[in-house]
Structures are given as structure tokens and as C-alpha cells.
Design a protein around this motif. Structure first.
Motif, PDB file in Angstrom:
ATOM      1  N   ALA A   1       0.833  -1.201   0.000  1.00 47.27           N
ATOM      2  CA  ALA A   1       0.000   0.000   0.000  1.00 47.27           C
ATOM      3  C   ALA A   1       0.862   1.243   0.000  1.00 47.27           C
ATOM      4  N   THR A   2       0.243   2.338  -0.462  1.00 44.83           N
ATOM      5  CA  THR A   2       0.879   3.659  -0.423  1.00 44.83           C
ATOM      6  C   THR A   2      -0.143   4.666   0.089  1.00 44.83           C
ATOM      7  N   GLY A   3       0.342   5.847   0.522  1.00 44.47           N
ATOM      8  CA  GLY A   3      -0.542   6.910   0.958  1.00 44.47           C
ATOM      9  C   GLY A   3      -1.310   6.526   2.209  1.00 44.47           C
ATOM     10  N   PRO A   4      -2.526   7.080   2.391  1.00 40.82           N
ATOM     11  CA  PRO A   4      -3.311   6.799   3.600  1.00 40.82           C
ATOM     12  C   PRO A   4      -3.631   5.323   3.777  1.00 40.82           C
ATOM     13  N   CYS A   5      -3.503   4.538   2.699  1.00 37.94           N
ATOM     14  CA  CYS A   5      -3.791   3.105   2.818  1.00 37.94           C
ATOM     15  C   CYS A   5      -2.814   2.423   3.780  1.00 37.94           C
ATOM     16  N   VAL A   6      -1.607   2.967   3.884  1.00 40.70           N
ATOM     17  CA  VAL A   6      -0.588   2.327   4.717  1.00 40.70           C
ATOM     18  C   VAL A   6      -1.047   2.258   6.168  1.00 40.70           C
ATOM     19  N   ALA A   7      -1.731   3.321   6.619  1.00 46.48           N
ATOM     20  CA  ALA A   7      -2.163   3.368   8.023  1.00 46.48           C
ATOM     21  C   ALA A   7      -3.563   2.820   8.220  1.00 46.48           C
ATOM     22  N   GLY A   8      -4.157   2.264   7.171  1.00 44.36           N
ATOM     23  CA  GLY A   8      -5.524   1.753   7.286  1.00 44.36           C
ATOM     24  C   GLY A   8      -5.588   0.458   8.075  1.00 44.36           C
ATOM     25  N   ILE A   9      -6.789   0.044   8.340  1.00 39.49           N
ATOM     26  CA  ILE A   9      -7.028  -1.222   9.042  1.00 39.49           C
ATOM     27  C   ILE A   9      -7.273  -2.282   7.984  1.00 39.49           C
ATOM     28  N   ASN A  10      -6.329  -3.165   7.830  1.00 47.28           N
ATOM     29  CA  ASN A  10      -6.314  -4.122   6.732  1.00 47.28           C
ATOM     30  C   ASN A  10      -7.141  -5.353   7.097  1.00 47.28           C
ATOM     31  N   GLY A  11      -8.277  -5.515   6.424  1.00 51.20           N
ATOM     32  CA  GLY A  11      -9.131  -6.684   6.653  1.00 51.20           C
ATOM     33  C   GLY A  11      -8.974  -7.707   5.548  1.00 51.20           C
ATOM     34  N   ILE A  12      -7.755  -7.844   5.021  1.00 48.66           N
ATOM     35  CA  ILE A  12      -7.482  -8.723   3.882  1.00 48.66           C
ATOM     36  C   ILE A  12      -6.809 -10.004   4.367  1.00 48.66           C
ATOM     37  N   PHE A  13      -7.393 -11.149   3.998  1.00 48.39           N
ATOM     38  CA  PHE A  13      -6.883 -12.447   4.445  1.00 48.39           C
ATOM     39  C   PHE A  13      -6.856 -13.416   3.278  1.00 48.39           C
ATOM     40  N   GLY A  14      -5.732 -14.134   3.145  1.00 40.86           N
ATOM     41  CA  GLY A  14      -5.596 -15.119   2.083  1.00 40.86           C
ATOM     42  C   GLY A  14      -6.693 -16.163   2.139  1.00 40.86           C
ATOM     43  N   GLY A  15      -7.258 -16.495   0.967  1.00 27.92           N
ATOM     44  CA  GLY A  15      -8.329 -17.476   0.876  1.00 27.92           C
ATOM     45  C   GLY A  15      -9.710 -16.894   1.014  1.00 27.92           C
ATOM     46  N   SER A  16      -9.811 -15.633   1.434  1.00 28.37           N
ATOM     47  CA  SER A  16     -11.119 -15.005   1.605  1.00 28.37           C
ATOM     48  C   SER A  16     -11.656 -14.516   0.269  1.00 28.37           C
ATOM     49  N   GLY A  17     -12.992 -14.485   0.176  1.00 32.41           N
ATOM     50  CA  GLY A  17     -13.623 -13.983  -1.043  1.00 32.41           C
ATOM     51  C   GLY A  17     -14.129 -12.568  -0.903  1.00 32.41           C
ATOM     52  N   ALA A  18     -13.785 -11.898   0.198  1.00 32.01           N
ATOM     53  CA  ALA A  18     -14.236 -10.515   0.411  1.00 32.01           C
ATOM     54  C   ALA A  18     -13.301  -9.843   1.396  1.00 32.01           C
ATOM     55  N   PHE A  19     -13.270  -8.537   1.345  1.00 27.90           N
ATOM     56  CA  PHE A  19     -12.512  -7.799   2.354  1.00 27.90           C
ATOM     57  C   PHE A  19     -13.129  -6.419   2.535  1.00 27.90           C
ATOM     58  N   SER A  20     -12.877  -5.850   3.709  1.00 27.75           N
ATOM     59  CA  SER A  20     -13.283  -4.493   4.028  1.00 27.75           C
ATOM     60  C   SER A  20     -12.045  -3.801   4.580  1.00 27.75           C
ATOM     61  N   TYR A  21     -11.688  -2.671   3.967  1.00 25.62           N
ATOM     62  CA  TYR A  21     -10.431  -2.022   4.304  1.00 25.62           C
ATOM     63  C   TYR A  21     -10.711  -0.584   4.732  1.00 25.62           C
ATOM     64  N   ALA A  22     -10.489  -0.299   6.019  1.00 27.70           N
ATOM     65  CA  ALA A  22     -10.747   1.025   6.573  1.00 27.70           C
ATOM     66  C   ALA A  22      -9.482   1.873   6.488  1.00 27.70           C
ATOM     67  N   LEU A  23      -9.600   3.027   5.867  1.00 23.73           N
ATOM     68  CA  LEU A  23      -8.449   3.898   5.652  1.00 23.73           C
ATOM     69  C   LEU A  23      -8.294   4.901   6.788  1.00 23.73           C
ATOM     70  N   ALA A  24      -7.089   5.361   6.956  1.00 27.91           N
ATOM     71  CA  ALA A  24      -6.855   6.510   7.821  1.00 27.91           C
ATOM     72  C   ALA A  24      -7.525   7.728   7.176  1.00 27.91           C
ATOM     73  N   PRO A  25      -7.817   8.781   7.970  1.00 30.87           N
ATOM     74  CA  PRO A  25      -8.418   9.981   7.363  1.00 30.87           C
ATOM     75  C   PRO A  25      -7.612  10.435   6.149  1.00 30.87           C
ATOM     76  N   MET A  26      -8.338  10.777   5.087  1.00 37.06           N
ATOM     77  CA  MET A  26      -7.680  11.146   3.838  1.00 37.06           C
ATOM     78  C   MET A  26      -7.599  12.657   3.727  1.00 37.06           C
ATOM     79  N   ALA A  27      -6.383  13.161   3.650  1.00 39.16           N
ATOM     80  CA  ALA A  27      -6.179  14.597   3.507  1.00 39.16           C
ATOM     81  C   ALA A  27      -6.752  15.078   2.179  1.00 39.16           C
ATOM     82  N   ALA A  28      -6.992  16.380   2.099  1.00 37.58           N
ATOM     83  CA  ALA A  28      -7.515  16.973   0.866  1.00 37.58           C
ATOM     84  C   ALA A  28      -6.625  16.598  -0.305  1.00 37.58           C
TER      85      ALA A  28
END
Length: 718
Positions: free
Chosen positions: A386-413
């Protein structure tokens, strides 16, 4: 002594006799006294003494009886009451005056005034009591704040009047009907009623406004409320209540500020609350109180906010309403793509998602959701980066899963966040994958979709003709074979074949098939220059072969390419086969001299051509039987450029025979023989058909020459 005599003598007989002097015929009671002596046996000397005593008793009895009669005839006291004003403002006061009169000519005693006030009317504090006449010496049961009193008067002289005044206050609005009663030893007197209207003040005037007509969600603005006392006397108990609509709360910190009576009020304002109640100090006549508090929008929409104001001594006030529009930011922009457009089944590629904040202020609560289609899962390992605000996000990504939800850190303007994860295709097919993005302070965003084809190895197609060459308008077989190289079936297999110009399916088509082709949908028709053939599902490792006859309708090399597709595979390689449709050799002939006169001999030239550009014709042969007016010259003058050709032309004979010629593709050659005219006339000379061993039979060639020997004869003998 008198008591003794009254006891001794038993009769005081009172009775009324009518008075004849009353004009209206009424009667007055006059006491009449009759004494019955009980002096039997008393001596005469004592009789005179008794008479004197009797007279005295008569006078006493008459006095007593007259007094008793007068008491029985006394009138009751007369009570009146009034308020100092017909109406008052609530919480203010006026006087209540009560007056009682003794209408009798003798004193009244035991006079008591009772007054129970209606609800909402009480004795003022202080009570302002004052009195005249017998009231001054009365027993005062009047107390400030009480709603009733009982006032006992001193004995009232004949004709006397007692008056007292007390202040009263209205505590509730309305018409207060107040009745008092009076009683005395002479019995109950009259009741007296007076009415007082207790009025409310004009209501306080409330206004409110927001600092801006609209704000961005999670941001704030000011809310200003102002209340004015329009009266010439103070307002008391003023309270402002404001319950905000859902999605609007007091900011933290609240930024409270106030002027006027608001400064001394009781501030019930707390950051994060959706309502407040603010009690003001008493408001002087004409005073205005203004206070401001910061508010924040937590949900989007039009927030219509109504506040109310009340005062304990005023009529109901109008509410005040102001509206604030809470706007969402422009939504985040989401894009996604796969590393390659297709992958073989059970292999992986990258999935990249990128989200951008297009706004000039930060986006908060940004969450990316991605539910993958069936047959597509996050790879193991997931290869996340990841790059940018994604780096500090909450990564809900797991191998073998068919879905994910990824919460980002606040995104600057203007910020962009990009992350990549590997995905694996577990089943074949087109995997249309849609991701969504939301932000708590932005309007709904567009989803982003990318497609990945998870495919099998492609089917393998081959094709061939039954012969490399065919003669024009003859047929050969066309055989196509398709093989599934995978360990699982191929679906949706379809073969397309568009033939080149001059090659068509034969009639009849001679179709035959083996394997899954037998059950396919046959789109093959005689005379057609193309076909589409849909196969039954092709099992793992299976081969399908079918043949159809084709006919060459024009000469030349026919390069025929067929394609095959399968819905669950990568693109397959086409298959090409070539068929040469051979044309027969061509033959033309000419006489060197069209007219034979002075010299009856000429050169007859045959030109042989090979119209096939890439095929050598062999065994090229033809014969030419000269017409009766022509013979082969002596010598015959035979020449030839045709390789391998044998030319037979007997001088004096009439048959020219060419055989065994070999002619390269696209080449031509000539054969030349001298002929002599032996008879006048037009000589039409047509050869037999030209033939070849591998190119078929062509058409004959014709040439004409005129023989005019008689012209030569005439010239000779002229």
C-alpha cells in the motif's frame, strides 16, 4: 328579692295584641303582663306591702321581656367587597376592600368575615393590610401568600361600618371570581362577590439564526438566539428550550457567549448534546438577551431547528425556527484493475485499488468494500502492499477469503491511497468484480468494476485437406480436429471457418464426425462459403474430428483458416490449411501470315500457358489436324521452347502432335511449325483440347489463314 318574687309568682304571660294604628294592617307585639296572685291566706296588713312588691316586679318583668323581644328582631350585618382595579398583570397586585355595616339600632356582636379566594389569587406579601372602624380592633387572620382568611371584628355599635383593605396578587391567569361571607350572633349575613381579571404580559419575542445557510458534515457554524421583553414591566421565569433535529448537535467545545440577561442565566448547554434548556435572569422592561453557541452537523440534510421561549408572567410566545443544510463532501473516487486481463485457472494476478479524495478538506471514515465473485479469492500469501493513507488503514485482507473491508486513515484533501493484493482464480469464467467506497462525510460514491477472465488452456485446432491439389470444379475433403488439453471440460466450444473465395462446401457436403462433434450443432450447408459448428462440452482430454467435402470453383491457392473458441479458456490458435485448385494449360495459335498468295508457306505458332502460379504442369499435350487446304511444309521448320515436349510433324502430312511438355507455374512456351497452303480458300484450323497430366484438359485453339494461289497464277500468266 326580685328573683324570689319571680319564683314565687309563676306567670309572665306574653302575648301580642294587634295595633290598630298600623296603616298596612300589620301588627306589632306589645308585652302584656298578668300576675296571678297566690296570696290566699295572707293577712290584710301584709297585702299592701305585697302590692308594692308586685308593681316592682311588673316593671322588672316588662323590662326583661322588652329586651328579649328586641334581641329576637335584630337584622344581620351587610357585607360589600371590591378590587382596586378590574384587571391586573400576573404576579402583580391590587387591593381587595371589604366593608361590613351593622344595620341595627343596637350593637352587633360576633361578627366574622370569611374569604376563600379562587385558585390563582393569593394575599400579597407584604399584605398591605389597613382598616377603619371596628375592623381596627378586630382579630386579623390575614397572612401573605395565603389563599383564604377569617377576620373577627370587635362588637359593632348600632349603625357602625367597618372597612379593611388587603393587597392580593394573581399567580395564574384568568378571571378570578371572589366571594366573601359575613356572619354574626344575629345569624348568617349576605355574601359579597367581586371579580378580578389576572392578565399575562405580552410574550417574549424569540428569534434565531445560523451563522451560515449550509455547512459541510462534521464541520460547524454558530447558532444565535435572541429574546426580547416587549413589555414595560419585567418578565420573569423566562426559559428558552431548543431540541435540535436529528443530525445536529452542540459542538465540542460549545463556544458559548452571551449578552444582556443571558449572561446571568442558568446555562444548560453541553457539547455533544442535541438539546438545551436555558433559564434567563429576570428580563427588565424592553431588555434583549442574545447568546451564541456552536453547532455541528453529524448527518446530511436540511435541519429545521425550532426553539421555544416561555415566561411565567406572559402569554405563550411564538416559536422561532431556522434551517441549516448539512452537506456531504464530494465522494471519494475509486478505481480498480487486474494485473492481466486473463489468467489460467488456479493461477494468480494482482488486484489494484486506488481511492482519491477530490475535496479541499479531509475525508473521514473512508472504507473500501470488495466482495469478489464466486471463483475468485485473495491469494495465499496475499502479497499486500500500500501507499498513501492506505498504509495506516485497518487491513481486513486475508488469504483465501472472497471478500474484504479495508478502513483507511483519514484522507487529507486531494490525497490518493493505492493498495494491491494478489487474487487467485479457482473456477473458470469471466469474473466481474465490483468494489465500493464510502466516507462518513461524503455523498455516495460510484463503485468501481474490473473483469478478469479465469480460463483453461485453449482448445487445439488442426485442419487439413484430403489432397494438396484439386482440379477446378472438383472436390476433396476438409478435416478439422479440436482437442481439449485440460484436465477439466471445455465449455462453449465453437469452430468458425470462412473459406476463401473460390472454395465452397460441396453438394452433397459429405459431413461425418467422431467424438463430441457428433452431438454438436452442425451449421454446415452445401454451397456455402462459411460455417459455424458448436460442439457439445468437450471432456477433459477429448478430441472431436469432423470432415466435410469442399469444391474449388476458381483456380489458385486457397489458404483456409479456421478458429476455435471456448468460453472458459484463453484464446486458441487458429488452424490453416492450403488447397491449390489447378487450372488446365491454355493454348493459343496464330499464322504468321494471314493471307498466302505469292508465298504459300507460313509459320504456324502455338503458345502454351500455365495459369497456375505455383504448380508445374506436366504431360502437356495437344494435337492439331490441319484442314485439307494446308499441309506441313518441307522442311517442317519445327522449333519449340517447351521443356520436355516431343513434337511430331511429318513434312507433307497434316497432323501436328505435341506431347510430354513440362511447364513451370505461371510460365508459357511456344511450338512453331511451317505449313503450306495447297488449296485456295479460307482455312480454319482448330486444335484438339490441350491436356496435362495434373492440370486437366483445356480448350482447343483456332486460327484462320487465307490461301489465294489463283492470284499468283494470274500474275504469272499476265
Amino acid at each position: 328579692m326580685i328573683m324570689f318574687l319571680l319564683a314565687r309568682y309563676s306567670v309572665c304571660d306574653f302575648y301580642a295584641r294587634p295595633s290598630k294604628g298600623n296603616a298596612d294592617g300589620s301588627a306589632t307585639r306589645q308585652p302584656s303582663i298578668e300576675f296571678t296572685r297566690r296570696t290566699e291566706g295572707v293577712s290584710s296588713s301584709r297585702e299592701d306591702k305585697l302590692k308594692r312588691t308586685h308593681f316592682a316586679l311588673l316593671v322588672a318583668c316588662a323590662t326583661v321581656l322588652t329586651t328579649a323581644e328586641s334581641a329576637l328582631a335584630q337584622a344581620t350585618p351587610v357585607l360589600t367587597k371590591s378590587f382596586g382595579a378590574p384587571n391586573i398583570i400576573i404576579t402583580l397586585g391590587t387591593t381587595l376592600t371589604l366593608s361590613v355595616t351593622n344595620p341595627n339600632s343596637i350593637p352587633l356582636s360576633g361578627v366574622v368575615i370569611n374569604d376563600t379566594m379562587p385558585a390563582g389569587l393569593v394575599i400579597a406579601t407584604p399584605d398591605g393590610f389597613s382598616a377603619t372602624g371596628p375592623c381596627v380592633a378586630g382579630i386579623n387572620g390575614i397572612f401573605g401568600g395565603s389563599g383564604a382568611f377569617s377576620y373577627s371584628l370587635a362588637p359593632m355599635a348600632a349603625g357602625a361600618t367597618c372597612t379593611f383593605t388587603v393587597n392580593v396578587t394573581g399567580t395564574t391567569a384568568g378571571v378570578k371570581n371572589n366571594t366573601a361571607t359575613v356572619a354574626s350572633d344575629a345569624g348568617p349575613g349576605n355574601s359579597a362577590t367581586a371579580s378580578l381579571a389576572v392578565l399575562l404580559l405580552d410574550p417574549p419575542a424569540l428569534t434565531k439564526s445560523f451563522g451560515a445557510p449550509n455547512i459541510i458534515i462534521t464541520l460547524g457554524t454558530t447558532l444565535t438566539l435572541s429574546v426580547t421583553n416587549p413589555n414595560s414591566i419585567p418578565l420573569s421565569g423566562v426559559v428558552i428550550n431548543d431540541t435540535m433535529p436529528a443530525g445536529l448537535v452542540i459542538a465540542t467545545p460549545d463556544g458559548f457567549s452571551a449578552t444582556g440577561p443571558c449572561v446571568a442565566g442558568i446555562n444548560g448547554i453541553f457539547g455533544g448534546s442535541g438539546a438545551f434548556s436555558y433559564a434567563l435572569a429576570p428580563m427588565a422592561a424592553g431588555a434583549t438577551c442574545t447568546f451564541t453557541v456552536n453547532v455541528t452537523g453529524t448527518t446530511a440534510g436540511i435541519k429545521a431547528n425550532t426553539a421555544t421561549v416561555t415566561a411565567t408572567n406572559a402569554s405563550p410566545a411564538n416559536p422561532a425556527t431556522a434551517s441549516l443544510t448539512v452537506l456531504l463532501l464530494d465522494p471519494p473516487v475509486l478505481t480498480k484493475s487486474f494485473g492481466t486481463p486473463n489468467i489460467p485457472i488456479n493461477t494468480s494476478t494482482s488486484l489494484t485499488l486506488s481511492v482519491t479524495n477530490p475535496d479541499s478538506i479531509p475525508l473521514s471514515g473512508v472504507v473500501i468494500h470488495d466482495t469478489m465473485p464466486a471463483g475468485l479469492v485473495i491469494a495465499t500469501p496475499d502479497g499486500f502492499s500500500a501507499t498513501g493513507p492506505c498504509v495506516a488503514g485497518i487491513n481486513g485482507i486475508f488469504g483465501g477469503s472472497g471478500a474484504f473491508s479495508y478502513a483507511l486513515a483519514p484522507m487529507a484533501a486531494g490525497a490518493t491511497c493505492t493498495f494491491t493484493v494478489n487474487v487467485t482464480g479457482t473456477t473458470a469464467g469471466i469474473k466481474a468484480n465490483t468494489a465500493t467506497v464510502t466516507a462518513t462525510n461524503a455523498s455516495p460514491a460510484n463503485p468501481a468494476t474490473a473483469s478478469l477472465a479465469v480460463v483453461l488452456d485453449p482448445p487445439v485446432l488442426t485442419k487439413s485437406f484430403g489432397a494438396p491439389n484439386i482440379l477446378i470444379n472438383t472436390s476433396t475433403s476438409l478435416t478439422l480436429s479440436v482437442t481439449n488439453p485440460n484436465s477439466i471440460p471445455l465449455l462453449g466450444v465453437v469452430i468458425h471457418d470462412t473459406m476463401p473465395a473460390g472454395l465452397v462446401i460441396a453438394t452433397p457436403d459429405g459431413f461425418s464426425a467422431t467424438g463430441p462433434c457428433v452431438a454438436g450443432i452442425n451449421g454446415i450447408f452445401g454451397g456455402s462459403g462459411a460455417f459455424t459448428y458448436a460442439l457439445a462440452p468437450l471432456p477433459a482430454g477429448a478430441n472431436c474430428t469432423f470432415s466435410v467435402n469442399v469444391t474449388g470453383t476458381t483456380g489458385g491457392v486457397k489458404n483456409n483458416t479456421a478458429t476455435v473458441i471456448a468460453t472458459d479458456s484463453t484464446p486458441a490458435a487458429p488452424a490453416t490449411a492450403s488447397l491449390t485448385v489447378l487450372l488446365p494449360p491454355t493454348l493459343s495459335k496464330t499464322f504468321a501470315d494471314p493471307v498466302l498468295s505469292f508465298n504459300p508457306t507460313t509459320n504456324l505458332v502455338f503458345t502454351i500457358g500455365n495459369p497456375n502460379a505455383s504448380v508445374t504442369l506436366t504431360g502437356v499435350a495437344f494435337t492439331d489436324a490441319l484442314p485439307s487446304g494446308l499441309v506441313i511444309s518441307t522442311p517442317n521448320g519445327v522449333t519449340a521452347t517447351c521443356a520436355g515436349a516431343t513434337i511430331a510433324a511429318v513434312p507433307g502430312g497434316s497432323l501436328i502432335d505435341v506431347s510430354g511438355g513440362v511447364l513451370a507455374g505461371g510460365a508459357s512456351c511456344t511450338v512453331s511449325v511451317n505449313v503450306t497452303g495447297i488449296a485456295d480458300g479460307t482455312q480454319v484450323n482448330t486444335t484438339g483440347p490441350i491436356t496435362s497430366s495434373n492440370g486437366g484438359t483445356g480448350t482447343p485453339a483456332t486460327a484462320t489463314v487465307s490461301v489465294r494461289k489463283y492470284i499468283l497464277y494470274l500474275w504469272f500468266f499476265s
